[in-house]
Design an enzyme around this catalytic site. Structure first.
Site, mmCIF file in Angstrom:
data_model
loop_
_atom_site.group_PDB
_atom_site.id
_atom_site.type_symbol
_atom_site.label_atom_id
_atom_site.label_comp_id
_atom_site.label_asym_id
_atom_site.label_seq_id
_atom_site.Cartn_x
_atom_site.Cartn_y
_atom_site.Cartn_z
ATOM 1 N N GLU A 64 0.824 -1.207 0.058
ATOM 2 C CA GLU A 64 0.126 -0.075 0.075
ATOM 3 C C GLU A 64 0.827 1.213 -0.015
ATOM 4 O OE1 GLU A 64 -1.120 2.975 2.992
ATOM 5 O OE2 GLU A 64 -1.913 1.136 3.720
ATOM 6 N N GLU A 137 10.398 1.300 2.110
ATOM 7 C CA GLU A 137 9.017 1.157 2.886
ATOM 8 C C GLU A 137 8.862 0.145 3.886
ATOM 9 O OE1 GLU A 137 6.897 3.878 2.760
ATOM 10 O OE2 GLU A 137 8.428 4.970 1.464
HETATM 11 ZN ZN LIG Z 1 1.322 2.647 7.137
#
Ligand SMILES: [Zn+2]
Length: 959
Positions: A64, A137
Site C-alpha cells: 500500500e 518502505e
Molecule cells: Zn502505514
C-alpha cells in the site's frame, strides 16, 4: 446494456441517501464498478483490492505504501506528495484492512478529481516497485560502515514497532486474532515487526502480481460528474488487461469450542502505577443480512454507546477500572465480533469485572429497558441517515459501508434502504427480539476468548537490549562480503532517497492552473434577525429533514475564576441532571428524540482585536421532533440542578484525566494557546476557558470540593444565572427554507423563559510575561515561539505560512531534525506569527530554525509554477469542502468576527495575486520586531537546559 465495455448488471434508486446507483461488470476482466450519482459536489473515487494475507509480514501494508512511490506514467519519488502539494483534494490516502486495500481520492473540482484518479490508477496497476522502495518502505539492514552497529530500518517496520508499543493497539490486535485461529483475520495485515523482517522482495512483487488485477478489483464512483466520463477513464486502464482467475475469497472461520480461552501477555509499563487490561471476546459466526447487521449496531449502542447504557454504567460504577477496553462491535470484516473489558484494572479484580459483564448480559437476555433500547435505535438511525462525517467525504463513508457487503459478493446497496430496515427493527422493539439476540450471541456461543495484558516495568528496555544483542550476534555471523554488501546498500539507499526528481517527470503530474479556480469567495446564505435582545442567524442550506440549532452564550465581562467555571458549564448542564430527573434519564431522552446535544467552548477575535468568547450548545434534530428538542433545551437551561457534589467530582475527574491524556498528543495546542496569552486578551481568556489555566482550575476545584462543596456548587449556580440570559444569547439555525418558520418558533419559546441579563466590559487581564516551560514526563518536546510584527498582514501571508510548513520547516524540523512536524500560524489582522514543532527531539536548534525564517524568506528562490501550486493549495485549504452544518456555523462566525464578504474577497484576491515580492517584503517585517515569546512543553531535562541557557525564565509542572 453495454457502455464502453461495461455491462450494466444492476440499477437502483436509493431515496434514503439521495443517489441513483448503477452496478457494472467490465466485460473483458470482470472488474466490478459501482457508480453513484448525486448532487453532492464532493466527488469520490476508490479502487479496492481484496488482499487476504497469508502471514503477518505486513506485505499488504508495505505494498500500500510502495505503489504510491512512483509509477510507469509518473516516475517520481513520491507522486502522492506532489498531489498533496498542488491539488484541491478533499481526501487523498490509502488504507490497509485485514482483507482489503483501498485507494480513495476526493475533490469538488472535476478536473482535479480526474487528475487524482489517473495518478492513482497508474499507481496501482503500474507501480515501479523498485527494490529500494521495498527496502525503504518495508525493511532493510542498515550499516554505515563495516565497524558500525547493525540496525533494522523501514517506514512500515517503524510504524508497526510504534503500534506494538501501544498497549491499546496490542490489546485490539490480540483480541481480534484470538477469535480467528485458522483464518486470514488471525494474521496482522499491518505486519508484526518480528515477521516483517521475513518478507522478501520476491514475495512482495508476487503479492502485487496476484492481487492487484482488475479481476480482483472493486471500483467506486460518487458525485455529480457524468457516467460516460467515469467509464471511459477507467476503461483506459482496464482494457489493457485480460481476465484472470484469482482466488482471494474470504472463508468463514469455523465455529470452535473455545470457552473463554485465555491469552495472556505482558506490556511495557511506564510507571509502577500502571495496571492491567482485559477483554472478553465473542465471534458472531454468521453472515448477517443488512437488517441483522444494523440490529447489531443498535445492540452495541444500547449496551455501551449511551451514558445510561447498562454494560457501560455497571462497569464504570464498579470502580474496578478506569475506562472501558475493547472495540465493542467490530463490523467491517466478513464476520462480526464483540469485544469488551476494562483498562486500569488490578489483575486480581479481572474475574469480578467478568462476572459483572456476564451477569449484566444475562439479566438483559431476560428483559430490556425499552425506552433505552428505543433511544439506542434512534441514535443509530440518526447517525446512518445524517451520514455526517465531519471532514471526511460523505461518499467515502458510503463506499466503506457498501464494501462490508460487496467485497463478500453480496448486494452493495441493500444496506442503504433505511426506511425499510429501520421500520422492521422498530417493530422488533415490541417483541423480545433483542433479548433473544443477546441470548443467542452471548450465551448460545462458545466461540469466545479472554485476553489479558499485564504491566511489566522496563519491558521495552529489555526488549531493546535483546534486539541489539540479536543483531550483534547476527552481524558476527555475517561474512565480510555480506557486511560490505550491507554497507553499500545503505549508501545506495541514501542516495536513492536523496535523488531529485527530473523536472520533466515532475511536469507529468497533472495539475490545476489558477484559472481553473473560482476567484470569488464562497457565499453562504446568512440572514440576521433580532429577537428582542438576541441575535439569530439563519442559513438556508440543503439539510433535508434535519434542523441544526446552535445556542451560544457570550462570556464577555467574566473574571478569571468565573471563566474557569464557565468553561465547564456546557458539560455540567448536560451531565448533572435537572430538577425533574437524573442525567441518565435526561440523556436517554436526548438520544431518543435528537441527534445529540454537544457542548463547545469557542474563543476568537473580532478583526479589530476585541476578544470573542462563547460557550455553545450545538444540537441537531429531525424537524418532526422540534417540539421535543424545545422541551429538552428549556429543561436544561431553566431547571438545571447543580446539587450533587459527588456527580460534579466524577465529571471533573474525567475532565482532568482528559487533559492529562492530551498533553502528549496535543502538546502543540497547549503551547499555542499559552503563547497567544503573551500577546492578546483573547489568548488569556482562552487559557481560562480551555487551556492550562483551566486545567489548574479543575485541579483546584477538586481539592476545594473536599472542604467546602456547597460554595463551589453555589458559585456554579451563580455563573449559570449570570450567563444564561437572552442578552448574551446568539442563535444559529441551519435549515431548509420550509422548516425555518417552525424552527424559529421553537427558538422564541425557548428564549421566552430566560432572563434578560446584562453584559459588562472585559476586566483588565494582564498578558503572560515570562517565557515558560511546561513540564510533563515526556521524551519529546513541543517547542513554540511567537512574534509580534508591526502591521496587519496581507492575505499572501497565508501562502507564506503554507510555504514554510511544507518547505523550510518540513525540511529543517522534520527531515533533518527528526521531529514529527512543525507549523506556522499567522494572525493576519493583528500582525502576530506563531511557530510550533510537535514531537520534537530538539529544542534550542528548533528555536534557531524559527529565528531564521526571515533570512530564509529573504533569500528564497521560487519558480512561477511552484508559486502557483502553493497558491492553489492555500486556496484549497482556506475553502475546504464542508457539510451544511459546518458551513452555517462558519458563516455565523464570520459575522461575529466582522469578516464581511468584501473583506474576505480582498483576502482571497491577495492570495491569488501573491508574488515573490510579497514574500520578501513580509520577511522584512521581522526587522521591526516588537516582541517575541517562547513556550516549550517537554520533559524536565529539556526545560532545565533551556532555563540554564536563559531561553525560559520559569518552569511549571503540569502533573
Ligand atoms: Zn502505514
Amino acid at each position: 446494456m453495454n457502455k464502453c465495455g461495461f455491462q450494466l448488471v444492476g440499477q437502483k434508486k436509493l431515496d434514503d441517501i439521495g443517489v441513483m446507483a448503477n452496478l457494472y461488470r467490465h466485460q473483458k476482466t470482470g472488474a466490478r464498478v459501482l457508480s453513484l450519482h448525486t448532487e453532492d459536489k464532493n466527488k469520490v473515487f476508490g479502487i479496492t483490492f481484496r488482499t487476504p494475507p497469508q502471514n503477518s509480514t505486513g506485505v499488504a501494508h508495505i505494498l500500500e505504501h510502495s505503489v504510491l512511490c512512483g509509477s510507469k506514467k509518473y516516475p517520481l519519488k513520491e507522486p502522492f506528495v506532489e498531489l498533496l502539494k498542488s491539488s484541491l483534494q478533499t481526501f487523498l490516502n490509502a488504507m490497509t484492512y485485514p482483507d482489503k486495500t483501498c485507494y480513495p481520492v476526493a475533490s469538488t473540482n472535476e478536473k482535479d478529481f480526474y487528475n487524482l484518479i489517473d495518478v492513482y490508477l497508474d499507481a496501482v496497476f503500474y507501480p515501479l516497485l523498485h527494490p529500494y522502495t521495498f527496502y525503504q518502505e518495508g525493511w532493510h539492514y542498515e550499516l554505515e560502515n563495516p565497524e558500525g552497529e547493525l540496525s533494522i530500518k523501514g517506514v512500515v517496520y517503524n510504524e508497526m514497532k510504534g503500534a506494538y508499543s501501544s498497549p491499546d493497539s496490542v490489546l485490539f490486535e490480540l483480541s481480534q486474532q484470538s477469535l480467528f485461529p485458522n483464518h486470514v483475520y488471525g494474521f496482522d495485515s499491518g505486519g508484526h515487526p518480528k515477521e516483517i523482517v521475513k518478507l522478501t522482495y520476491e514475495e512482495f512483487l508476487s503479492f502485487h502480481k496476484n492481487y492487484y488485477h482488475p479481476a480482483n478489483s472493486w471500483i467506486y464512483f460518487y458525485g455529480n460528474d457524468p457516467e460516460e466520463k467515469r467509464l471511459q477513464c477507467i476503461a483506459k486502464y482496464l482494457d489493457k488487461f485480460s481476465s484472470l482467475k484469482i482466488n482471494s475469497n474470504i472463508p468463514l472461520q469455523p465455529n470452535l469450542n473455545l470457552n473463554f480461552k485465555v491469552i495472556k501477555q505482558f506490556y511495557s509499563a511506564s510507571s509502577s502505577d500502571d495496571k492491567s487490561m482485559f477483554t472478553l471476546n465473542w465471534l458472531f459466526a454468521n453472515d448477517f443480512s443488512p437488517e441483522e447487521k444494523i440490529a447489531l449496531f443498535v445492540l452495541e449502542e444500547f449496551l455501551i454507546g449511551l451514558p445510561g447504557s447498562p454494560l457501560r454504567k455497571k462497569l464504570i460504577e464498579s470502580g474496578l477500572g478506569e475506562d472501558l477496553a475493547g472495540v465493542g462491535l467490530e463490523s467491517e470484516l466478513r464476520q462480526a465480533y464483540f469485544s469488551i473489558g476494562l483498562k486500569g484494572i488490578k489483575e486480581e479484580d479481572i474475574s469480578k469485572a467478568e462476572e459483572i459483564i456476564l451477569s449484566t448480559l444475562k439479566d438483559l437476555s431476560y428483559s430490556i429497558d425499552k425506552n433505552l433500547l428505543e433511544a439506542a435505535l434512534n441514535s443509530v438511525e440518526f447517525k446512518f441517515r445524517e451520514n455526517n462525517t465531519g471532514a471526511y467525504p460523505q461518499g467515502l463513508s458510503i463506499m466503506l459501508k457498501s464494501l462490508t457487503f460487496w467485497l463478500y459478493d453480496k448486494d452493495p446497496l441493500a444496506l442503504f434502504e433505511y426506511d425499510k430496515i429501520f421500520q422492521n427493527i422498530r417493530k422488533k422493539l415490541k417483541e423480545d427480539y433483542f433479548e433473544k439476540l443477546i441470548n443467542a450471541l452471548f450465551f448460545q456461543n462458545s466461540h469466545t476468548t479472554k485476553v489479558i495484558l499485564i504491566p511489566k516495568l522496563g519491558l521495552f528496555e529489555q526488549q531493546n537490549l535483546e534486539e541489539k544483542e540479536e543483531l550483534r550476534k547476527l552481524k558476527n555471523n555475517f561474512t565480510k562480503e555480506k557486511i560490505l554488501e550491507i554497507v553499500n546498500l545503505t549508501k545506495a539507499l541514501q542516495s536513492f532517497q536523496q535523488r531529485q526528481d527530473d523536472p520533466q517527470d515532475l511536469a507529468k503530474i497533472p495539475t490545476l492552473k489558477l484559472k481553473d479556480l473560482d476567484s470569488n469567495v464562497e457565499k453562504i446564505p446568512c440572514v440576521l434577525k433580532q429577537l428582542n435582545c438576541t441575535s439569530c442567524f439563519t442559513h438556508h442550506l440543503n439539510t433535508g429533514k434535519i434542523v441544526y440549532l446552535d445556542l451560544g452564550f457570550n462570556l464577555q465581562g467574566l473574571r478569571d475564576r468565573e471563566l474557569i467555571l464557565a468553561g465547564m458549564l456546557g458539560k455540567l448542564l448536560l451531565e448533572m441532571g435537572t430538577k425533574k430527573r437524573d442525567y441518565v434519564d435526561l440523556n436517554t431522552d436526548i438520544s431518543r428524540y435528537t441527534g445529540g446535544i454537544y457542548p463547545l467552548v469557542l474563543v476568537d477575535k473580532h478583526i479589530n482585536g476585541k476578544p470573542l468568547a462563547y460557550f455553545w450548545l450545538r444540537t441537531k434534530v429531525l424537524e418532526s421532533n422540534l417540539d421535543k428538542l424545545r422541551d429538552i433545551l428549556t429543561e436544561i437551561l431553566t431547571e438545571y440542578d447543580f446539587g450533587s457534589s459527588k456527580r460534579l467530582e466524577e465529571i471533573l475527574r474525567e475532565q482532568k484525566s482528559g487533559f492529562e491524556q492530551s498533553f502528549i498528543p496535543s502538546g502543540h495546542s497547549f503551547v499555542l494557546r499559552r503563547l497567544k496569552s503573551c500577546f492578546n486578551l483573547s489568548g488569556v481568556i482562552e487559557e481560562y476557558l480551555n487551556g492550562i489555566e483551566h486545567y489548574f482550575g479543575i485541579k483546584h476545584i477538586l481539592t476545594e470540593l473536599k472542604n467546602c462543596p456547597e460554595k463551589i456548587l453555589e458559585d456554579l449556580k451563580k455563573i449559570a444565572q449570570k450567563v444564561i440570559c437572552t442578552n448574551r444569547l446568539a442563535v444559529n439555525l441551519t435549515v431548509e427554507t420550509q422548516y425555518e418558520a417552525r424552527a424559529f418558533d421553537i427558538v422564541k419559546q425557548i428564549t421566552k423563559d430566560l432572563n434578560v441579563g446584562n453584559i459588562t466590559k472585559w476586566p483588565n487581564f494582564s498578558l503572560l510575561e515570562n517565557n515558560q516551560g511546561l513540564q510533563v514526563s515526556a521524551q519529546v518536546n513541543y517547542v513554540g515561539k511567537g512574534y509580534k510584527l508591526d502591521t496587519e498582514f496581507l492575505g499572501s501571508s497565508l501562502v507564506i505560512s503554507r510555504l514554510l510548513r511544507t518547505g523550510y520547516l518540513w525540511e529543517k524540523v522534520r527531515v533533518i531534525g527528526g521531529a514529527y512536524g512543525a507549523f506556522c500560524v499567522m494572525d493576519i489582522f493583528q500582525g502576530e506569527v506563531y511557530f510550533c514543532s510537535y514531537r520534537d527531539p530538539n529544542h534550542i536548534a528548533t528555536l534557531n530554525i524559527f529565528d531564521n525564517v526571515s533570512q530564509e524568506l529573504k533569500s528564497l528562490v521560487l519558480t512561477n509554477s511552484e508559486l502557483e501550486k502553493l497558491i492553489i493549495a492555500t486556496i484549497g485549504e482556506l475553502e475546504k469542502h464542508k457539510l451544511p452544518d459546518a458551513k452555517g456555523f462558519e458563516s455565523m462566525l464570520w459575522e461575529l468576527k466582522g469578516l464581511d464578504i468584501k473583506r474576505r474577497q480582498k483576502i482571497k484576491d491577495q492570495i491569488f495575486n501573491t508574488s515573490l515580492k510579497d514574500i520578501k517584503s513580509f520577511a522584512q517585517k521581522f526587522d521591526f520586531l516588537k516582541n517575541q515569546k517562547i513556550v516549550v512543553l517537554g520533559g524536565e531535562n529539556t526545560l532545565l537546559k533551556l532555563k540554564e541557557a536563559s531561553f525560559i525564565e520559569e518552569i511549571i509542572k503540569l502533573n
